[in-house]
Design an enzyme around this catalytic site. Sequence first.
Site, PDB file in Angstrom:
ATOM      1  N   HIS A  82       0.848  -1.202   0.000  1.00  0.00           N
ATOM      2  CA  HIS A  82       0.000   0.000   0.000  1.00  0.00           C
ATOM      3  C   HIS A  82       0.874   1.238   0.000  1.00  0.00           C
ATOM      4  O   HIS A  82       1.862   1.320   0.719  1.00  0.00           O
ATOM      5  CB  HIS A  82      -0.896   0.000   1.238  1.00  0.00           C
ATOM      6  N   ASP A 161     -13.631   3.402   6.916  1.00  0.00           N
ATOM      7  CA  ASP A 161     -12.602   4.070   6.107  1.00  0.00           C
ATOM      8  C   ASP A 161     -13.205   4.565   4.794  1.00  0.00           C
ATOM      9  O   ASP A 161     -12.866   5.653   4.327  1.00  0.00           O
ATOM     10  CB  ASP A 161     -11.406   3.153   5.826  1.00  0.00           C
ATOM     11  N   ARG A 168     -12.480  13.049   3.897  1.00  0.00           N
ATOM     12  CA  ARG A 168     -11.166  13.713   3.999  1.00  0.00           C
ATOM     13  C   ARG A 168     -10.738  14.269   2.642  1.00  0.00           C
ATOM     14  O   ARG A 168     -10.123  15.336   2.565  1.00  0.00           O
ATOM     15  CB  ARG A 168     -10.108  12.704   4.514  1.00  0.00           C
ATOM     16  N   SER A 183      -6.258   5.006   8.391  1.00  0.00           N
ATOM     17  CA  SER A 183      -6.943   4.671   7.142  1.00  0.00           C
ATOM     18  C   SER A 183      -6.254   3.483   6.468  1.00  0.00           C
ATOM     19  O   SER A 183      -6.903   2.486   6.104  1.00  0.00           O
ATOM     20  CB  SER A 183      -6.913   5.914   6.232  1.00  0.00           C
ATOM     21  N   LYS A 187      -7.542  -0.794   6.614  1.00  0.00           N
ATOM     22  CA  LYS A 187      -7.815  -1.616   5.413  1.00  0.00           C
ATOM     23  C   LYS A 187      -6.942  -2.868   5.425  1.00  0.00           C
ATOM     24  O   LYS A 187      -7.363  -3.947   5.058  1.00  0.00           O
ATOM     25  CB  LYS A 187      -7.518  -0.809   4.135  1.00  0.00           C
TER      26      LYS A 187
HETATM   27  N1  URA Z   1      -3.960   5.746   1.374  1.00  0.00           N
HETATM   28  C1  URA Z   1      -5.002   5.455   2.200  1.00  0.00           C
HETATM   29  O1  URA Z   1      -5.581   4.382   2.085  1.00  0.00           O
HETATM   30  N2  URA Z   1      -5.364   6.336   3.129  1.00  0.00           N
HETATM   31  C2  URA Z   1      -4.728   7.511   3.299  1.00  0.00           C
HETATM   32  O2  URA Z   1      -5.118   8.265   4.181  1.00  0.00           O
HETATM   33  C3  URA Z   1      -3.661   7.836   2.437  1.00  0.00           C
HETATM   34  C4  URA Z   1      -3.293   6.926   1.468  1.00  0.00           C
END
Ligand code: URA
Length: 435
Positions: A82, A161, A168, A183, A187
């Site tokens: 990620h 999220d 956001r 966040s 996930k």
């Molecule tokens: N990727 C995400 O999933 N969340 C964030 O806040 C920033 C990047």
Amino acid sequence: MNMVDIICKKRDKEKLSLDEIQYFITNYTNGTIPDYQAAALAMAILLNGMDKEEVGQLTMAMSQSGETLNLSEHADFSVDKHSTGGVGDKTTLIVQPIVAACGVAVAKMSGRGLGYSGGTIDKLESIPGIRIDLSREEFLNQLQRIGTVISGQSKHLAPADGKLYALRDVTGTVPSQALIASSIMSKKLAISTNAILLDVKVGKGAFMKTVKDAMSLAELMVSIGRYNGRIMRAELSDMNQPLGYMVGNSLEVKEALSMLKCEPTAPDLYEHCISSSAQLLQMASKVKTIEDGLLMAKEALTSGRAFEKLKEMIGAQGGDVSYLDDPEKFPKAPFIETFAAQESGYIAEIDAQEVGETSVELGGGRHQKTDSIDHRVGIVVHHKVGDEIHAGDPLFTIHAHDEGTLADARQRLYAAHVIIPDPAKVLAQFFGIVE
Ligand code: URA
């Protein structure tokens, strides 16, 4: 307990309790707390921060806001990667099929665009028919069947999220370490992958502008993952200039396809993707050393197996794979124009944030939650920092849906490029690993 008191507490720089955090997440997810109160709390968190304990509790509350997926019966060992968000960052579309083609299961939950940073889900939705809102059964069956799957947040998976992320994006509350860490890690923890590689971006086009801030975000996320039993690694990578040459949803899919088909590729994108793939292969114990991982990743590319794996994944999720074979099928923006360098010299800067914001203004991102995006628009930057350039050479190409946005973008993109008479340094790509 009530939401106004929770907002005031964070406004006054106090620590929130576990009960307060859970109250917020439960009631925002089920719709009892309205967006305006959640936005106020997000801004208070951005301004006043959260300590490690609060971030850990927020992460857990968010990851448990929907179903959690246990992968153990569907893959012996699985990995995920990620990115914290960048401009031109299409690495998932390349790294995920490379690693899966090497026999390591990759199960991933991605997001949409966030502020000026693009999102993998928006990019994937350039492909007609693709579904990213998979049910639990679909997600697990696909992982077992073809060893790779990608999904967005949904009503079932990390719904808290999903809602907070969209909020956001349009309330100026993205660049908070607490909100980014919770966040991303919510996930990641909602799906029980064994190992997670985080790509923490640093620089002008990243949410963390300095190596120090990126390092502390990386350490925070690695510690949350470790605490929850995951094998964790974070790489700090450059985001001062866009990654690769293309920025914009379908343009980035095309650039990813080009690399997967072994066509000429931007050197930074190639190096980044091969390196991240090697890290994941080593984390999965598929190889002993990073050097072996690099070789294995390159072989998956040159043999065409990575491209075939992407096609298999997109096809399994309903996408029309004929677009992958023939990217000319992607609809084109009505106005496409290339602009030339006005002077000769060396490229010293291509401001990634400015390029990302220009792409949003062209229609590639959102200003309000309900905005739809135009997958066709975007920018091609024809050079990397350090390149020598001559007046008259193509500098950038704009893909726009009307003449007005094209003219504004042209002005911003000229200003985003700094050309100097003396040789300029090529930018470093990585700033270290946290594990
Ligand atoms: N990727 C995400 O999933 N969340 C964030 O806040 C920033 C990047």
